[in-house]
Write an enzyme that holds these catalytic residues in place. Structure first.
Site, PDB file in Angstrom:
ATOM      1  N   ASP A  79      -7.129  -1.349  -4.383  1.00  0.00           N
ATOM      2  CA  ASP A  79      -8.190  -0.944  -3.463  1.00  0.00           C
ATOM      3  C   ASP A  79      -9.118   0.086  -4.115  1.00  0.00           C
ATOM      4  O   ASP A  79     -10.328   0.080  -3.871  1.00  0.00           O
ATOM      5  CB  ASP A  79      -7.593  -0.362  -2.185  1.00  0.00           C
ATOM      6  CG  ASP A  79      -6.749  -1.369  -1.420  1.00  0.00           C
ATOM      7  OD1 ASP A  79      -7.014  -2.582  -1.523  1.00  0.00           O
ATOM      8  OD2 ASP A  79      -5.812  -0.930  -0.718  1.00  0.00           O
TER       9      ASP A  79
ATOM     10  N   ASP B 117       0.851  -1.185   0.000  1.00  0.00           N
ATOM     11  CA  ASP B 117       0.000   0.000   0.000  1.00  0.00           C
ATOM     12  C   ASP B 117       0.887   1.235   0.000  1.00  0.00           C
ATOM     13  O   ASP B 117       1.986   1.225   0.573  1.00  0.00           O
ATOM     14  CB  ASP B 117      -0.908   0.015   1.229  1.00  0.00           C
ATOM     15  CG  ASP B 117      -2.006  -1.036   1.174  1.00  0.00           C
ATOM     16  OD1 ASP B 117      -2.453  -1.363   0.063  1.00  0.00           O
ATOM     17  OD2 ASP B 117      -2.419  -1.511   2.242  1.00  0.00           O
TER      18      ASP B 117
END
Length: 181
Positions: free
Chosen positions: A151, A133
């Site tokens: 995401d 991330d």
């Protein structure tokens, strides 16, 4: 019960009118996610740079998520990683079967985005043991969770799915009106 499940599985179509469209979206979403992660990790070197401020409310930072959303259910062992990856694979397979039944492009697009994002995160979990991330949004001292392109695809796909459920496409509305006459 077992016979019903077997009958249901054998009668389920594996390809529908928008399967190729949805899977093409999934493949594109997966490749864009992989490209972004490759660039940020291997080319830009985000891990060595620490926090990179892009805008007053947006930073780039390297974070390895060993759990699911918001870091829930942390998986620090190989078994934990395998369980999370297996669950994601089962959900992705179910979405792919659902895609075979879809007859409207907006829903096929939304499911394709969710599948592509999920496969991007599954890839990370299998290869790295965690999901990479990078994007951190924050304001007034409040930091939202750190996320990636996969995401974004998943969230956008869910938003489109919700939109489609509240505002069905014109073809569905017309079909409903024709049935009332």
């Amino acid at each position: 019960m077992r016979g019903r499940i077997i009958n249901w599985l054998t009668e389920m179509p594996l390809k529908g009118p928008l399967t190729v469209f949805g899977l093409s979206i999934a493949l594109a979403a997966f490749f864009i996610d992989r490209l972004s992660k490759w660039w940020l990790i291997d080319v830009f070197g985000i891990a060595e740079r620490g926090v990179v401020t892009v805008l007053p409310f947006f930073d780039l930072v390297m974070a390895w998520n060993r759990g699911i959303s918001y870091g829930l259910f942390q998986a620090d062992t190989a078994l934990g990683v395998a369980i999370l990856a297996s669950f994601a694979i089962v959900v992705t397979a179910a979405l792919t079967l659902w895609l075979a039944r879809i007859k409207h492009r907006l829903m096929a697009l939304s499911i394709g985005l969710i599948i592509g994002g999920a496969i991007g995160n599954i890839y990370d979990r299998i290869v790295f043991g965690a999901v990479a991330d990078f994007f951190s949004l924050h304001a007034y001292g409040y930091y939202w969770y750190i996320f990636n392109i996969a995401d974004i695809w998943i969230a956008f796909g869910v938003i489109l799915m919700i939109y489609d459920s509240f505002f069905p496409v014109a073809e569905e509305a017309e079909a409903g009106q024709a049935g009332k006459k």
